[in-house]
Design a protein around this motif. Structure first.
Motif, PDB file in Angstrom:
ATOM      1  N   ASP A 144       0.873  -1.170   0.000  1.00 60.08           N
ATOM      2  CA  ASP A 144       0.000   0.000   0.000  1.00 60.08           C
ATOM      3  C   ASP A 144       0.911   1.221   0.000  1.00 60.08           C
ATOM      4  O   ASP A 144       1.335   1.707   1.049  1.00 60.08           O
ATOM      5  CB  ASP A 144      -0.920  -0.024   1.215  1.00 60.08           C
ATOM      6  CG  ASP A 144      -1.931   1.106   1.213  1.00 60.08           C
ATOM      7  OD1 ASP A 144      -1.702   2.130   0.527  1.00 60.08           O
ATOM      8  OD2 ASP A 144      -2.954   0.976   1.920  1.00 60.08           O
ATOM      9  N   THR A 145       1.237   1.689  -1.183  1.00 58.30           N
ATOM     10  CA  THR A 145       2.208   2.772  -1.329  1.00 58.30           C
ATOM     11  C   THR A 145       1.704   4.083  -0.727  1.00 58.30           C
ATOM     12  O   THR A 145       2.501   4.868  -0.221  1.00 58.30           O
ATOM     13  CB  THR A 145       2.580   2.955  -2.807  1.00 58.30           C
ATOM     14  OG1 THR A 145       1.384   3.178  -3.564  1.00 58.30           O
ATOM     15  CG2 THR A 145       3.286   1.718  -3.345  1.00 58.30           C
ATOM     16  N   ALA A 146       0.394   4.306  -0.761  1.00 61.19           N
ATOM     17  CA  ALA A 146      -0.167   5.522  -0.158  1.00 61.19           C
ATOM     18  C   ALA A 146       0.028   5.491   1.359  1.00 61.19           C
ATOM     19  O   ALA A 146       0.359   6.512   1.969  1.00 61.19           O
ATOM     20  CB  ALA A 146      -1.636   5.664  -0.512  1.00 61.19           C
ATOM     21  N   ALA A 147      -0.158   4.325   1.964  1.00 61.62           N
ATOM     22  CA  ALA A 147       0.040   4.205   3.411  1.00 61.62           C
ATOM     23  C   ALA A 147       1.507   4.438   3.772  1.00 61.62           C
ATOM     24  O   ALA A 147       1.803   5.113   4.770  1.00 61.62           O
ATOM     25  CB  ALA A 147      -0.417   2.837   3.897  1.00 61.62           C
ATOM     26  N   LEU A 148       2.435   3.878   2.979  1.00 62.97           N
ATOM     27  CA  LEU A 148       3.858   4.117   3.237  1.00 62.97           C
ATOM     28  C   LEU A 148       4.180   5.602   3.144  1.00 62.97           C
ATOM     29  O   LEU A 148       4.889   6.147   3.983  1.00 62.97           O
ATOM     30  CB  LEU A 148       4.734   3.342   2.247  1.00 62.97           C
ATOM     31  CG  LEU A 148       4.956   1.869   2.520  1.00 62.97           C
ATOM     32  CD1 LEU A 148       5.791   1.257   1.401  1.00 62.97           C
ATOM     33  CD2 LEU A 148       5.615   1.638   3.865  1.00 62.97           C
ATOM     34  N   SER A 176       2.310   7.989   3.728  1.00 62.22           N
ATOM     35  CA  SER A 176       1.682   8.700   4.849  1.00 62.22           C
ATOM     36  C   SER A 176       2.325   8.385   6.186  1.00 62.22           C
ATOM     37  O   SER A 176       1.840   8.815   7.227  1.00 62.22           O
ATOM     38  CB  SER A 176       0.195   8.351   4.911  1.00 62.22           C
ATOM     39  OG  SER A 176      -0.460   8.806   3.761  1.00 62.22           O
ATOM     40  N   SER A 202       3.075   5.080   7.408  1.00 60.28           N
ATOM     41  CA  SER A 202       2.880   3.732   7.938  1.00 60.28           C
ATOM     42  C   SER A 202       4.169   2.931   7.806  1.00 60.28           C
ATOM     43  O   SER A 202       4.975   3.174   6.911  1.00 60.28           O
ATOM     44  CB  SER A 202       1.769   3.004   7.167  1.00 60.28           C
ATOM     45  OG  SER A 202       0.528   3.603   7.413  1.00 60.28           O
ATOM     46  N   GLN A 225       2.676  -2.400   8.479  1.00 64.90           N
ATOM     47  CA  GLN A 225       1.304  -1.908   8.398  1.00 64.90           C
ATOM     48  C   GLN A 225       0.831  -1.782   6.955  1.00 64.90           C
ATOM     49  O   GLN A 225      -0.362  -1.878   6.680  1.00 64.90           O
ATOM     50  CB  GLN A 225       1.196  -0.540   9.078  1.00 64.90           C
ATOM     51  CG  GLN A 225       1.461  -0.561  10.555  1.00 64.90           C
ATOM     52  CD  GLN A 225       1.658   0.838  11.132  1.00 64.90           C
ATOM     53  OE1 GLN A 225       2.258   1.708  10.500  1.00 64.90           O
ATOM     54  NE2 GLN A 225       1.169   1.041  12.339  1.00 64.90           N
ATOM     55  N   ALA A 226       1.750  -1.561   6.030  1.00 67.88           N
ATOM     56  CA  ALA A 226       1.378  -1.235   4.659  1.00 67.88           C
ATOM     57  C   ALA A 226       1.525  -2.395   3.678  1.00 67.88           C
ATOM     58  O   ALA A 226       1.212  -2.244   2.506  1.00 67.88           O
ATOM     59  CB  ALA A 226       2.223  -0.060   4.170  1.00 67.88           C
ATOM     60  N   THR A 285      -0.938 -10.607   7.255  1.00 70.89           N
ATOM     61  CA  THR A 285      -0.079  -9.594   7.860  1.00 70.89           C
ATOM     62  C   THR A 285       0.783 -10.210   8.957  1.00 70.89           C
ATOM     63  O   THR A 285       1.465  -9.500   9.671  1.00 70.89           O
ATOM     64  CB  THR A 285      -0.909  -8.426   8.422  1.00 70.89           C
ATOM     65  OG1 THR A 285      -1.892  -8.949   9.323  1.00 70.89           O
ATOM     66  CG2 THR A 285      -1.585  -7.650   7.301  1.00 70.89           C
ATOM     67  N   LYS A 325      -0.479  -1.801  -4.396  1.00 71.07           N
ATOM     68  CA  LYS A 325      -1.926  -1.961  -4.225  1.00 71.07           C
ATOM     69  C   LYS A 325      -2.686  -1.145  -5.270  1.00 71.07           C
ATOM     70  O   LYS A 325      -3.708  -1.592  -5.778  1.00 71.07           O
ATOM     71  CB  LYS A 325      -2.325  -1.530  -2.807  1.00 71.07           C
ATOM     72  CG  LYS A 325      -3.780  -1.728  -2.495  1.00 71.07           C
ATOM     73  CD  LYS A 325      -4.078  -1.347  -1.052  1.00 71.07           C
ATOM     74  CE  LYS A 325      -5.557  -1.487  -0.750  1.00 71.07           C
ATOM     75  NZ  LYS A 325      -5.854  -1.087   0.636  1.00 71.07           N
TER      76      LYS A 325
END
Length: 123
Positions: free
Chosen positions: A11-15, A17, A19, A23-24, A38, A57
């Protein structure tokens, strides 16, 4: 001996942000964890071939593996340890009941990260 395909979804957006990689990221594998995990544990048997793939993602942000590392000796439960020279493929050489943590270094949108999954060798 089985061929196990493992896909790490990032989840590149979470990283971006803040995370952590734990978590990502999620690991999906063809050996019983197709919906993602996970807990980052891959189950395999001696002689199985494990192929690692990575994807974002969002299917657009660039992500790539940069290294697999095992810091407890040579290759841990893999022989050889996955590397870009063998297309991120490793053969499980560990014995039944053995479990090893290793490190996957990857790059997401130009930034380096590390995830530390485990591989459990089943009977």
């Amino acid at each position: 001996m089985a061929n196990i395909n493992v896909t790490m979804t990032v989840d590149t957006a979470a990283l971006a942000s803040g995370s952590t990689p734990a978590q990502a990221c999620a690991l999906h594998d063809s050996a019983g964890d197709p919906d993602g995990s996970t807990d980052f544990t891959i189950n395999a048997k001696h002689g199985d071939t494990v192929t690692f793939n990575i994807k974002a993602k969002d299917n657009t942000t660039p992500v790539a593996y940069s290294a697999f590392r095992y810091e407890g000796g040579t290759d841990g439960v893999f022989n050889p340890l996955p590397s870009s020279s063998n297309a991120w493929v490793g053969t499980v050489a560990g014995i039944s009941g053995e479990s090893e943590n290793y490190y996957i270094d990857f790059v997401s949108n130009g930034n380096p990260y590390t995830l530390d999954p485990a591989l459990d060798v089943d009977t």
